[in-house]
Design an enzyme around this catalytic site. Structure first.
Site, PDB file in Angstrom:
ATOM      1  N   CYS A  29     -14.168  60.898  58.831  1.00 53.99           N
ATOM      2  CA  CYS A  29     -13.682  60.258  57.614  1.00 53.99           C
ATOM      3  C   CYS A  29     -14.857  59.584  56.910  1.00 53.99           C
ATOM      4  O   CYS A  29     -15.841  59.196  57.550  1.00 53.99           O
ATOM      5  CB  CYS A  29     -12.606  59.231  57.968  1.00 53.99           C
ATOM      6  SG  CYS A  29     -11.808  58.464  56.524  1.00 53.99           S
ATOM      7  N   CYS A 297      11.708  64.423  70.806  1.00 56.15           N
ATOM      8  CA  CYS A 297      10.649  64.771  69.866  1.00 56.15           C
ATOM      9  C   CYS A 297       9.959  66.031  70.375  1.00 56.15           C
ATOM     10  O   CYS A 297      10.557  66.807  71.107  1.00 56.15           O
ATOM     11  CB  CYS A 297       9.682  63.610  69.677  1.00 56.15           C
ATOM     12  SG  CYS A 297       8.841  63.069  71.188  1.00 56.15           S
ATOM     13  N   CYS A 312       1.057  65.697  69.959  1.00 49.32           N
ATOM     14  CA  CYS A 312       1.468  64.823  68.863  1.00 49.32           C
ATOM     15  C   CYS A 312       0.209  64.224  68.243  1.00 49.32           C
ATOM     16  O   CYS A 312      -0.827  64.116  68.901  1.00 49.32           O
ATOM     17  CB  CYS A 312       2.387  63.722  69.406  1.00 49.32           C
ATOM     18  SG  CYS A 312       2.771  62.387  68.251  1.00 49.32           S
ATOM     19  N   ASP A 313       0.322  63.824  66.997  1.00 51.50           N
ATOM     20  CA  ASP A 313      -0.794  63.174  66.312  1.00 51.50           C
ATOM     21  C   ASP A 313      -1.239  61.906  67.036  1.00 51.50           C
ATOM     22  O   ASP A 313      -2.406  61.508  66.957  1.00 51.50           O
ATOM     23  CB  ASP A 313      -0.354  62.832  64.878  1.00 51.50           C
ATOM     24  CG  ASP A 313      -1.469  62.240  64.050  1.00 51.50           C
ATOM     25  OD1 ASP A 313      -2.594  62.753  64.112  1.00 51.50           O
ATOM     26  OD2 ASP A 313      -1.207  61.262  63.328  1.00 51.50           O
ATOM     27  N   CYS A 354      17.751  49.963  76.525  1.00 51.43           N
ATOM     28  CA  CYS A 354      17.912  50.787  75.326  1.00 51.43           C
ATOM     29  C   CYS A 354      19.214  51.584  75.381  1.00 51.43           C
ATOM     30  O   CYS A 354      19.920  51.702  74.383  1.00 51.43           O
ATOM     31  CB  CYS A 354      16.728  51.741  75.175  1.00 51.43           C
ATOM     32  SG  CYS A 354      15.165  50.931  74.797  1.00 51.43           S
ATOM     33  N   CYS A 363      17.821  53.810  66.535  1.00 51.40           N
ATOM     34  CA  CYS A 363      16.452  53.614  67.015  1.00 51.40           C
ATOM     35  C   CYS A 363      16.012  54.637  68.054  1.00 51.40           C
ATOM     36  O   CYS A 363      14.917  55.192  67.967  1.00 51.40           O
ATOM     37  CB  CYS A 363      16.331  52.199  67.594  1.00 51.40           C
ATOM     38  SG  CYS A 363      14.731  51.791  68.289  1.00 51.40           S
ATOM     39  N   CYS A 386      10.431  46.383  70.083  1.00 56.30           N
ATOM     40  CA  CYS A 386      11.886  46.341  70.248  1.00 56.30           C
ATOM     41  C   CYS A 386      12.517  45.157  69.519  1.00 56.30           C
ATOM     42  O   CYS A 386      13.499  45.319  68.791  1.00 56.30           O
ATOM     43  CB  CYS A 386      12.242  46.294  71.727  1.00 56.30           C
ATOM     44  SG  CYS A 386      14.011  46.077  72.068  1.00 56.30           S
TER      45      CYS A 386
END
Length: 424
Positions: A29, A297, A312-313, A354, A363, A386
């Protein structure tokens, strides 16, 4: 590297669609934002030029399009800073994608940028080709300038503001990605009003900055992740400490609540905040438009400049390298047992706190990258944020129920602004 066209049938477990965040410059960057942990990913490829070849680009585009069983395909460029590749590279991306897709298949092009390298030629191309540009901006000058600096440590707000104005003059489709951190978390209304009123932003995504570190790396991490921090560690998802730049759980919740109260009282249907759209989807009973709020995901992967694919990113690190598109197609990597296990773990590792939570439906434990706190029962894997999410989702319950009811009755959702202070 070849296109590796798909086999006659899709692999078992292949999703109908998936998302690829392509990083044609890797982590490189032209800025040196102190909270940008992704700058440290340069260490994964020592001595590399960090420029995606046209061969790798063609493989990426061809495999993304061939791997989708949905009509529309998104071609997403991110970084690092993707504009460092130059406009001619992006021209070739768009041209190749349209050639592969053909005239009848719709494509969406997105570009996430800090904006500082944009000029009239860039903006004319982006407007002419319907490229959606996400601009990174964290609020009024003092807030982004606390952390968003260039290689010389100089502030960048004025240059990003100039880029925003340039994009607007050319009619480029735009949204703003606003990171929430220690410098702006307690100024939610000020941040929101600056974006809405001073810049005229109508599409906003808020991202919490949580820099997860260990007790041994926190002191080094405090100096930042960029080029000016010569002894920076490689950022990986490990540790239970956070940097001083990170937003606190309470600060994140308060920020969202304050912005929501401003938005729901006057801006419904005029300003679109991704977080609020996702919440409304949950109250209506629809799938979340944000992977962080989905039960599972794993269908959003990161593609490095050399064709390497990571889970994942947020998990561009050795333990989550899935393979390379030069030897295995993107859809095969997304459908691999390893990647499906990664995505399923979002649900299967959810702690009991959760699973019994009243706002779980909205969530779902948020992103696994932030699950390093301990629950009230002493169970590991609670989301660090949370308390903030719980405060936010419980706070918005009544207006969300009103909006969901309006939608079910076929009435405009912006009527909530007239109903919010009255009866349901």
């Amino acid at each position: 590297m070849t296109d590796l066209r798909l086999p006659p049938t899709f692999p078992p477990g292949a999703p109908p669609a998936f998302h690829v965040l392509a990083k044609p410059t890797g982590s490189i960057c032209n800025l040196d934002c102190t909270y940008c942990f992704f700058l440290s990913k340069e260490q994964l490829y020592p001595g590399d030029r960090f420029r995606m070849s046209d061969e790798a680009m063609r493989a990426w585009i061809s495999q993304v399009i061939a791997g989708h069983r949905t009509p529309e395909v998104t071609i997403a460029l991110q970084g690092g800073e993707p504009t460092l590749m130059g406009l001619d590279f992006v021209r070739r991306v768009v041209a190749h994608a349209r050639d592969v897709a053909g005239p009848r298949r719709p494509l969406e092009f997105t570009l996430q940028t800090n904006g500082t390298l944009l000029d009239d030629e860039w903006c004319e191309f982006l407007a002419d080709n319907d490229v959606l540009v996400g601009l990174s901006l964290d609020g009024p000058a003092a807030m982004p300038d606390a952390y968003r600096v260039d290689k010389q440590g100089r502030p960048t707000y004025e240059r990003v503001r100039a880029a925003w104005d340039l994009l607007q003059r050319h009619g480029v489709a735009t949204n703003v990605l606003c990171s929430v951190h220690a410098a702006n978390a307690h100024h939610g209304p000020e941040v929101y009003r600056h974006l809405r009123d001073d810049l005229g932003v109508r599409f906003i995504q808020f991202i919490p900055i949580v820099e997860r570190v260990t007790e041994t790396t926190v002191s080094i991490a405090e100096r930042g992740w960029g080029d000016r921090a010569a002894d920076r560690p490689l950022y990986v998802q490990a540790g239970t400490a956070t940097t001083s730049r990170s937003v606190s759980p309470e600060g994140w919740g308060r920020f969202l609540v304050d912005v929501f109260d401003e938005w729901v009282s006057r801006d419904v249907g005029e300003v679109f905040v991704t977080m609020f759209d996702a919440a409304l989807a949950a109250w209506v009973g629809l799938p979340s438009p944000m992977c962080i709020f989905s039960e599972r995901c794993g269908t959003a992967v990161a593609l490095e400049h050399n064709g390497d694919v990571y889970s994942c990113d947020h998990y561009v690190e050795p333990d989550h390298l899935l393979g390379n598109i030069g030897t295995t197609t993107l859809v095969e990597l997304v459908a691999s047992p390893r990647q499906r296990a990664f995505g399923d773990a979002k649900l299967t590792t959810l702690p009991a706190q959760c699973r019994s939570c009243e706002v779980r439906f909205a969530c779902h434990g948020e992103c696994p990258r932030n699950r390093f706190a301990v629950s009230v029962d002493g169970e590991a894997g609670l989301n660090h944020l949370c308390a903030g999410y719980y405060a936010f989702f419980t706070h918005i319950d009544r207006p969300m129920r009103i909006m969901a009811d309006l939608l079910r009755r076929g009435r405009p959702v912006d009527q909530v602004m007239d109903l919010i202070d009255g009866d349901d």
